[in-house]
Design an enzyme around this catalytic site. Sequence first.
Site, PDB file in Angstrom:
ATOM      1  CG  ASP A  30      -1.963  -1.149   1.159  1.00  0.00           C
ATOM      2  OD1 ASP A  30      -1.876  -1.987   0.235  1.00  0.00           O
ATOM      3  OD2 ASP A  30      -2.821  -1.216   2.054  1.00  0.00           O
ATOM      4  CE  LYS A 148      -4.058  -4.309   1.193  1.00  0.00           C
ATOM      5  NZ  LYS A 148      -4.770  -3.292   1.973  1.00  0.00           N
ATOM      6  CB  CYS A 193      -2.164  -3.132   5.145  1.00  0.00           C
ATOM      7  SG  CYS A 193      -3.883  -2.555   5.076  1.00  0.00           S
TER       8      CYS A 193
HETATM    9  C1  VGL Z   1      -4.613   0.524   5.819  1.00  0.00           C
HETATM   10  C2  VGL Z   1      -6.106   1.435   7.270  1.00  0.00           C
HETATM   11  C3  VGL Z   1      -7.101   1.330   6.351  1.00  0.00           C
HETATM   12  C4  VGL Z   1      -3.205   0.098   5.549  1.00  0.00           C
HETATM   13  C5  VGL Z   1      -5.596   0.399   4.866  1.00  0.00           C
HETATM   14  O1  VGL Z   1      -2.786   0.053   4.374  1.00  0.00           O
HETATM   15  O2  VGL Z   1      -2.502  -0.210   6.534  1.00  0.00           O
HETATM   16  N1  VGL Z   1      -4.870   1.030   7.015  1.00  0.00           N
HETATM   17  N2  VGL Z   1      -6.839   0.812   5.142  1.00  0.00           N
END
Ligand code: VGL
Length: 279
Positions: A30, A148, A193
């Site tokens: 991410d 995702k 994540c």
């Molecule tokens: C994430 C919070 C919400 C992450 C993704 O990538 O850690 N954290 N969505």
Amino acid sequence: MFVSVRFYWIFILSTIPAVLSENVAFIIIDVQNCFLPGGSLAVTNGEEVIPIINTLRSKYENKFRLVVLSQDWHCSNHISFASQHNETSAYNSITLTYDDNGNICDPCQTVAYNVSQMLWPDHCVINSTSAEFDDTLTRKDSDVIIRKGFNCDVDSYSAFFDNGKFSQTGLHKILQDADISTVFVTGLALDYCVYYTSSDAKRLGYTTYLVKDGSRGVANSTSVDALTDMASNGINIIQSDGVGAILESITSAAVSSCSFVLTIPLVIPMLASWIISGI
Ligand code: VGL
Ligand code: ZN
């Protein structure tokens, strides 16, 4: 006879690179605009992971059989967005209820699964600039992209499964098909994540390395808890400057197993041909 012997040697020699190349994947979680400075869910100092990840790629690109990038990819009315819940604001936790088919229900006839959900500011909406990878992150056409969180009703911190474990993203199959046994995990965010992905990787049987300086967390206390939990579950917490030595040791193990494996097909025909030719 001459032709088939030649094919035999070509076949044996062509297997050497496969036996020698490491079964290692590099997983980058991410690294998207939404989690970087100026993003709606910016992780403090999140941008510092980018040069670390890029350096690891440039130094060890030929050692990673696969490079995987995950991408948080949410519907605009995603269940994890505080904006979708009247009474509750971001960074508060609620419980979501699902039936036995993994469909969200409220009220439910029978609750089959309770899933705790932290509420977040709107972030990483499908096809928005916010969901794009950072421009300075090194990327290649061969990179595997795992999206995702696109099911509007369930979040997906892990790059393997959604948070209810109702469905898989396909990453495990891709790693299995590539015969991957070791993963190095980096990216954002350490306490969500990255933590969920590393934990699932370890549970699925991969030797798992979490590259700590290649990751940053949303909050300090949850990051400390995540690191403690990962370490206690056998995930190796390392720094990026330790990756080289680990890859070296994986290579030497592969070289010795390669020499062992090749002993039979190489040495026996060689001895046989010596005996036949009377040497
Ligand atoms: C994430 C919070 C919400 C992450 C993704 O990538 O850690 N954290 N969505
Ligand atoms: Zn998200």
